[in-house]
Each structure stands twice: as structure tokens, then as C-alpha cells.
Enzyme design. Structure first.
Site, PDB file in Angstrom:
ATOM      1  N   TYR A  11      -3.971 -26.829  18.656  1.00 19.00           N
ATOM      2  CA  TYR A  11      -4.920 -27.854  19.119  1.00 19.00           C
ATOM      3  C   TYR A  11      -5.673 -27.393  20.364  1.00 19.00           C
ATOM      4  CZ  TYR A  11      -2.475 -30.126  23.067  1.00 19.00           C
ATOM      5  OH  TYR A  11      -1.934 -30.432  24.288  1.00 19.00           O
ATOM      6  N   ASP A  31      -3.187 -16.119  14.374  1.00 18.85           N
ATOM      7  CA  ASP A  31      -2.114 -17.095  14.203  1.00 18.85           C
ATOM      8  C   ASP A  31      -1.121 -16.540  13.173  1.00 18.85           C
ATOM      9  OD1 ASP A  31      -2.014 -20.371  14.983  1.00 18.85           O
ATOM     10  OD2 ASP A  31      -0.606 -19.637  13.462  1.00 18.85           O
ATOM     11  N   THR A  83       4.955 -24.532  23.592  1.00 14.39           N
ATOM     12  CA  THR A  83       6.171 -24.370  24.416  1.00 14.39           C
ATOM     13  C   THR A  83       6.970 -25.669  24.299  1.00 14.39           C
ATOM     14  OG1 THR A  83       4.860 -25.093  26.313  1.00 14.39           O
ATOM     15  CG2 THR A  83       5.235 -22.726  26.090  1.00 14.39           C
ATOM     16  N   LYS A 203      -0.171 -28.146  36.469  1.00 11.68           N
ATOM     17  CA  LYS A 203      -0.181 -28.696  35.098  1.00 11.68           C
ATOM     18  C   LYS A 203       0.990 -29.640  34.895  1.00 11.68           C
ATOM     19  CE  LYS A 203      -0.811 -29.310  30.739  1.00 11.68           C
ATOM     20  NZ  LYS A 203      -1.902 -30.128  30.205  1.00 11.68           N
ATOM     21  N   ASN A 207       1.047 -34.069  34.134  1.00 17.66           N
ATOM     22  CA  ASN A 207       1.701 -34.824  33.053  1.00 17.66           C
ATOM     23  C   ASN A 207       2.900 -35.606  33.552  1.00 17.66           C
ATOM     24  OD1 ASN A 207      -0.128 -34.284  31.108  1.00 17.66           O
ATOM     25  ND2 ASN A 207       0.987 -32.573  30.201  1.00 17.66           N
ATOM     26  N   HIS A 241      -6.577 -55.230  41.835  1.00 21.70           N
ATOM     27  CA  HIS A 241      -6.482 -54.760  43.225  1.00 21.70           C
ATOM     28  C   HIS A 241      -7.227 -53.418  43.309  1.00 21.70           C
ATOM     29  CE1 HIS A 241      -4.909 -52.980  46.873  1.00 21.70           C
ATOM     30  NE2 HIS A 241      -4.419 -54.163  47.224  1.00 21.70           N
ATOM     31  N   CYS A 257       3.470 -33.296  25.209  1.00 20.51           N
ATOM     32  CA  CYS A 257       3.024 -32.946  26.560  1.00 20.51           C
ATOM     33  C   CYS A 257       3.696 -33.837  27.598  1.00 20.51           C
ATOM     34  CB  CYS A 257       1.522 -33.099  26.667  1.00 20.51           C
ATOM     35  SG  CYS A 257       0.683 -32.554  25.213  1.00 20.51           S
ATOM     36  N   LYS A 316       0.031 -41.777  19.191  1.00 30.67           N
ATOM     37  CA  LYS A 316      -0.918 -42.560  19.999  1.00 30.67           C
ATOM     38  C   LYS A 316      -2.125 -42.896  19.145  1.00 30.67           C
ATOM     39  CE  LYS A 316      -3.766 -39.007  22.188  1.00 30.67           C
ATOM     40  NZ  LYS A 316      -4.318 -38.537  23.461  1.00 30.67           N
TER      41      LYS A 316
HETATM   42  N1  SAJ Z   1       0.994 -43.763  26.717  1.00 32.40           N
HETATM   43  C1  SAJ Z   1       1.490 -45.015  27.100  1.00 32.40           C
HETATM   44  N2  SAJ Z   1       0.848 -45.709  28.087  1.00 32.40           N
HETATM   45  C2  SAJ Z   1      -0.270 -45.206  28.705  1.00 32.40           C
HETATM   46  C3  SAJ Z   1      -0.751 -43.929  28.311  1.00 32.40           C
HETATM   47  C4  SAJ Z   1      -0.114 -43.224  27.311  1.00 32.40           C
HETATM   48  O1  SAJ Z   1       2.494 -45.487  26.556  1.00 32.40           O
HETATM   49  O2  SAJ Z   1      -0.818 -45.875  29.572  1.00 32.40           O
HETATM   50  C5  SAJ Z   1       1.700 -43.005  25.674  1.00 32.40           C
HETATM   51  C6  SAJ Z   1       0.824 -42.668  24.485  1.00 32.40           C
HETATM   52  O3  SAJ Z   1       0.865 -43.698  23.512  1.00 32.40           O
HETATM   53  C7  SAJ Z   1       1.475 -41.379  23.969  1.00 32.40           C
HETATM   54  C8  SAJ Z   1       1.958 -40.711  25.239  1.00 32.40           C
HETATM   55  O4  SAJ Z   1       2.063 -41.749  26.223  1.00 32.40           O
HETATM   56  O5  SAJ Z   1       2.579 -41.688  23.145  1.00 32.40           O
HETATM   57  C9  SAJ Z   1       1.056 -39.596  25.758  1.00 32.40           C
HETATM   58  O6  SAJ Z   1      -0.228 -40.082  25.733  1.00 32.40           O
HETATM   59  P1  SAJ Z   1      -1.441 -39.426  26.606  1.00 32.40           P
HETATM   60  O7  SAJ Z   1      -2.552 -40.405  26.549  1.00 32.40           O
HETATM   61  O8  SAJ Z   1      -0.957 -39.001  27.915  1.00 32.40           O
HETATM   62  O9  SAJ Z   1      -1.918 -38.204  25.755  1.00 32.40           O
HETATM   63  P2  SAJ Z   1      -1.477 -36.715  25.499  1.00 32.40           P
HETATM   64  O10 SAJ Z   1      -0.021 -36.503  25.724  1.00 32.40           O
HETATM   65  O11 SAJ Z   1      -2.019 -36.434  24.142  1.00 32.40           O
HETATM   66  O12 SAJ Z   1      -2.326 -35.842  26.592  1.00 32.40           O
HETATM   67  C10 SAJ Z   1      -1.820 -35.573  27.852  1.00 32.40           C
HETATM   68  C11 SAJ Z   1      -2.990 -35.605  28.832  1.00 32.40           C
HETATM   69  N3  SAJ Z   1      -2.498 -35.499  30.178  1.00 32.40           N
HETATM   70  C12 SAJ Z   1      -2.964 -36.353  31.112  1.00 32.40           C
HETATM   71  O13 SAJ Z   1      -3.741 -37.253  30.846  1.00 32.40           O
HETATM   72  C13 SAJ Z   1      -2.465 -36.144  32.500  1.00 32.40           C
HETATM   73  C14 SAJ Z   1      -3.920 -34.442  28.571  1.00 32.40           C
HETATM   74  O14 SAJ Z   1      -4.920 -34.371  29.562  1.00 32.40           O
HETATM   75  C15 SAJ Z   1      -3.117 -33.147  28.583  1.00 32.40           C
HETATM   76  O15 SAJ Z   1      -3.963 -32.004  28.394  1.00 32.40           O
HETATM   77  C16 SAJ Z   1      -2.099 -33.202  27.485  1.00 32.40           C
HETATM   78  O16 SAJ Z   1      -1.189 -34.287  27.817  1.00 32.40           O
HETATM   79  C17 SAJ Z   1      -1.374 -31.884  27.430  1.00 32.40           C
HETATM   80  O17 SAJ Z   1      -1.670 -31.148  26.462  1.00 32.40           O
HETATM   81  O18 SAJ Z   1      -0.651 -31.569  28.362  1.00 32.40           O
END
Ligand code: SAJ
Length: 406
Positions: A11, A31, A83, A203, A207, A241, A257, A316
Site C-alpha cells: 500500500y 515484489d 513490519t 513515525k 501513531n 473548547h 499501523c 475502518k
Molecule cells: N480509529 C478510532 N477512532 C479515531 C480514529 C481511528 O477508533 O478517532 C480507529 C480506526 O477505525 C482504525 C484505527 O483506529 O481501526 C486506525 O485508524 P487510522 O485512521 O489511524 O488509520 P490508519 O491506521 O490506516 O493510518 C494511520 C495514520 N496515522 C496517523 O494518522 C497518525 C497514517 O497517517 C499513517 O501513515 C498510517 O497509520 C501508517 O501507515 O502508519
């Protein structure tokens, strides 16, 4: 024309290879998945990621992107491999090590190796540097090495790859400068240079910040359940707020992630990560919390062999990605407990573990409805229409998309 060899067409690797091939680089995309390489070469790859399939098929047709199973000599090598976590929640660096070893026969003086994969702090200057030194080339003077973590959001990758700021961590300043020359050909955001270990930590911090804040929202949902409050209303009003931004509660944290990266920090600083560890356990407890809520609702319905309707299975909204999906975990548990569970997810086409139904079939005659993924298609539903089709009236909205109901 510089030549870039991208290892890992997942991805991150595939969209990155496509964008680079459109910027006057000759790109070889490598790949180990033979079926994927064949599909790409035949020009008929498909992807839910908006715009990616067209871009990839065009890049390959133009000849600027060549999908292959093995690397070849190039000026730059970009490692974009997974990873994942091991059973005991440690970083599994197998793919990174194998990718680095596969490069050794092709590395030449003045090459640059960029690691994009998310790794624990110290990986680039540690295990990765050691493997690359087996080429006989001296790191820092004959071979340059940098870590440039990705931060794109699946579902919006191609736009974020171009717009987002980038952090580049060089094993030495020359490596960082050399990597910046590549990214500045397509990245329109700011490019910040630092050392490799700092870039690795940045990084993981991004997350983990998200994971800890999602855990706070999830804990609020448990508290509001106990105090009989609507957590969505509480969060919505608290966010008025100017300096408060509570994230969304949910059924748990999926994906590869936010659910994974905090453990890469814990691995290196176990005694200093009480808060991060607690956040991970709060997030991991959410699926069980949802299952208990459903069981209580079903008991209240007090009908023989109740039917439970589950909306959504992906990790998600807007994706068919099931990796680490809490929704899938919840459905599996309800089935294991012997409940009659019907599931629908408009993004899942060839799911084979159990049958999927249409929304209509899923809801018809159900005693309890559980909203697990906030897909746009579900947001647009009129809840009263659903209730009219159900036998029962219990709706558990784990994503707060139908704010008034709870
Ligand atoms: N989630 C919640 N509540 C929220 C936001 C997300 O429950 O308010 C859940 C989502 O449903 C999902 C999980 O958390 O199950 C992760 O969702 P995510 O929106 O964080 O999406 P990812 O994991 O696909 O992408 C994240 C992103 N990181 C950040 O926003 C800091 C993305 O920018 C990163 O590049 C990606 O991880 C990664 O590859 O590390």
C-alpha cells in the site's frame, strides 16, 4: 535518468513507485508475490485505493515502471516492506532483512538505500546497516543510507504522498541530502532532515499519539456507558473548547499501523511506557466490551435464538482492508458464542470465511443491530427505516454515526 528500485509493492511501495515513475525516473518495482507481479504486468491490477489502479496500469504501460520478482542495479533502492508484530508483540523484521539481503549483489558505489518501512528505533543504523555492509561497500562514504517514514492515510494515499511533509533521517548528513533529492521531485510539503534514529522515533510517535488519544475516547465510551451518558454528545460538546480535540470512540483499533507501532516503542523502553501500554490495553479491550454490550442487549430482547445484524467488517471506513479489524474479531466471537449473526459490508467483494448479506437481508427481522464500521453508505441510512425492518429495537452504534440513537 536516475533509476530507482522499489522493493515491496504494497500500500506504500506501489503508489510511491507509480509517482516516481511519473517524475522522470526509470523505476523497477520488485515484489516476491508472483501473482501480483503478473497482474501488474498484464495491466489489470485492481485496488480500492482511489486512482491507484489507473495510475499503476498507465505507469506500467508507459514502460517507466517495470514490475519484477527480483531487484537489479539502480542508483537508489527504496525498501517498503511490511513490519508486522510477532506473537509476543515485538517487531518482525524478517521482510526488511530479506529485502536488504536481496540487494547485496546489485549494490554499487554511490548508491542510496532508503528504508520507508516503520521500524523500532536503532534499526537503520543497526541491523540494516550491518546487512548492507556485507556488500563490501563502506556505509556513509560509498553507500548512503536513510530512513524516510511514510505517513499517508489509506483511502487518500496518492494525494497525501504528494501533499504531506516528509521527515528524512540520514545515517549521515550526506545520506539525508541524497534522499532529499529524490523526495523533492514529488513531495510538495516541507522536507525536514534529521538523523535516522530520530526519524524512526518520529513515525512511532505519530501513531502512538493517535493510539493513546483513541484510547482516551474509548475509555470515555466505557465511562459514559456506566453513567448512562451519550459519549458522542459528550465528545462533540467537549470539542467545542478551542484546545480540546477528543478523537472518536470505536469498537477497537485495527489496521497495521496504529495498532502495531506503539509496541515498537514499548519494545525499546518497556519501563518507560506505562501510558502507552495502558492505551494499547484499553484499545485491545474494546471488542470484548462491544460483545458484552451485544449480549446484554440480546438478553433484554428475550427471544429464542435471536438474530444479530452486524454492519461493517473492515478495520475502518472506506476500505475493504481486514487486517487487525476489530469488527471481524467481534463477529467471530459472537458466532463462536452460538448467536445467529448476519453481516454486510459494501466494500468486501470476495470474502470467504462466512456468507455476507445485503444490507436489506442483514437487517430484516433482526433483534439487535450493531454498527461496527462508519462506512459512508451506512451514514446515509435512515435509522427509522432499519428499525421498521427489524424484529427487535436495540441498536448499538459503536461509531456514533447515528448520534441521536444510543
Ligand atoms: N480509529 C478510532 N477512532 C479515531 C480514529 C481511528 O477508533 O478517532 C480507529 C480506526 O477505525 C482504525 C484505527 O483506529 O481501526 C486506525 O485508524 P487510522 O485512521 O489511524 O488509520 P490508519 O491506521 O490506516 O493510518 C494511520 C495514520 N496515522 C496517523 O494518522 C497518525 C497514517 O497517517 C499513517 O501513515 C498510517 O497509520 C501508517 O501507515 O502508519
Amino acid at each position: 535518468m536516475k533509476k530507482i528500485c522499489v522493493l515491496g509493492l504494497g500500500y506504500i511501495g506501489l503508489p510511491t513507485a507509480c509517482i516516481l515513475s511519473g517524475k522522470a525516473f526509470q523505476v523497477v518495482g520488485v515484489d516476491t508475490d508472483q501473482r501480483l507481479v503478473e497482474e501488474l504486468n498484464q495491466g489489470n491490477m485492481d485496488s480500492p485505493e482511489p486512482g491507484l489502479a489507473n495510475l499503476a496500469n498507465a505507469a506500467i504501460k508507459s514502460g517507466n515502471l517495470v514490475p519484477k520478482l527480483t531487484p537489479e542495479e539502480a542508483d537508489v533502492f527504496m525498501v517498503c516492506v511490511p513490519t508486522p508484530l510477532t506473537e509476543d508483540n515485538k517487531a518482525d523484521l524478517t521482510y526488511v532483512k530479506n529485502a536488504a539481503k536481496s540487494l547485496l549483489p546489485y549494490l554499487r558505489k554511490d548508491n542510496l538505500v532508503i528504508l520507508e518501512s516503520t521500524v523500532p528505533v536503532g534499526t537503520t543504523k543497526g541491523i540494516l546497516k550491518s546487512i548492507l555492509e556485507e556488500s563490501g561497500l563502506k556505509i556513509r562514504s560509498e553507500l548512503y543510507l536513510a530512513h524516510c517514514p511514510e505517513r499517508v492515510l489509506p483511502g487518500n494515499i496518492l494525494q497525501e504522498l504528494v501533499e504531506n511533509d516528509r521527515i528524512i533521517g540520514g545515517i549521515n548528513p550526506e545520506s539525508a541530502d541524497s534522499a532529499r533529492e529524490i523526495y523533492q521531485t514529488f513531495a510538495e510539503g516541507e522536507i525536514y532532515l534529521t538523523d535516522a534514529s530520530t526519524a524512526e522515533m518520529v513515525k512511532l510517535v505519530e501513531n502512538s499519539f493517535r493510539g493513546v488519544n483513541i484510547a482516551f475516547a474509548n475509555e470515555l465510551s466505557k465511562i459514559c456507558d456506566k453513567l448512562n451518558l451519550n459519549v458522542w454528545k459528550v465528545i462533540e460538546l467537549a470539542n467545542n473548547h478551542p484546545r480540546v480535540n477528543v478523537l472518536k470512540a470505536g469498537p477497537g483499533v485495527g489496521g497495521h499501523c496504529v495498532a502495531v507501532d506503539p509496541f515498537f516503542i514499548i519494545e525499546k523502553a518497556s519501563n518507560e511506557t506505562k501510558l502507552i501500554k495502558t492505551a494499547c490495553s484499553v484499545n485491545d479491550s474494546m471488542p470484548s466490551h462491544v460483545v458484552e454490550k451485544v449480549e446484554r442487549a440480546v438478553k433484554e430482547a428475550d427471544v429464542k435464538s435471536p438474530i444479530i445484524a452486524c454492519l461493517g467488517l473492515a478495520y475502518k471506513s472506506g476500505t475493504d482492508d481486514l487486517r487487525g479489524s476489530p469488527a471481524l474479531g467481534i463477529v467471530r466471537r459472537l458466532k463462536e458464542k452460538g448467536y445467529r449473526v448476519r453481516v454486510c459490508d459494501p466494500y468486501l467483494k470476495d470474502f470467504s470465511e462466512f456468507p455476507l448479506f445485503s444490507l436489506e437481508e442483514t437487517v430484516q427481522g433482526a433483534d439487535c443491530l450493531v454498527l461496527l464500521v462508519d462506512h459512508r453508505e451506512f451514514k446515509e441510512i435512515n435509522v427509522q427505516d432499519l428499525l421498521n425492518k427489524m424484529r427487535g429495537s436495540r441498536i448499538i452504534d459503536t461509531r456514533g454515526i447515528w448520534l441521536s440513537i444510543e
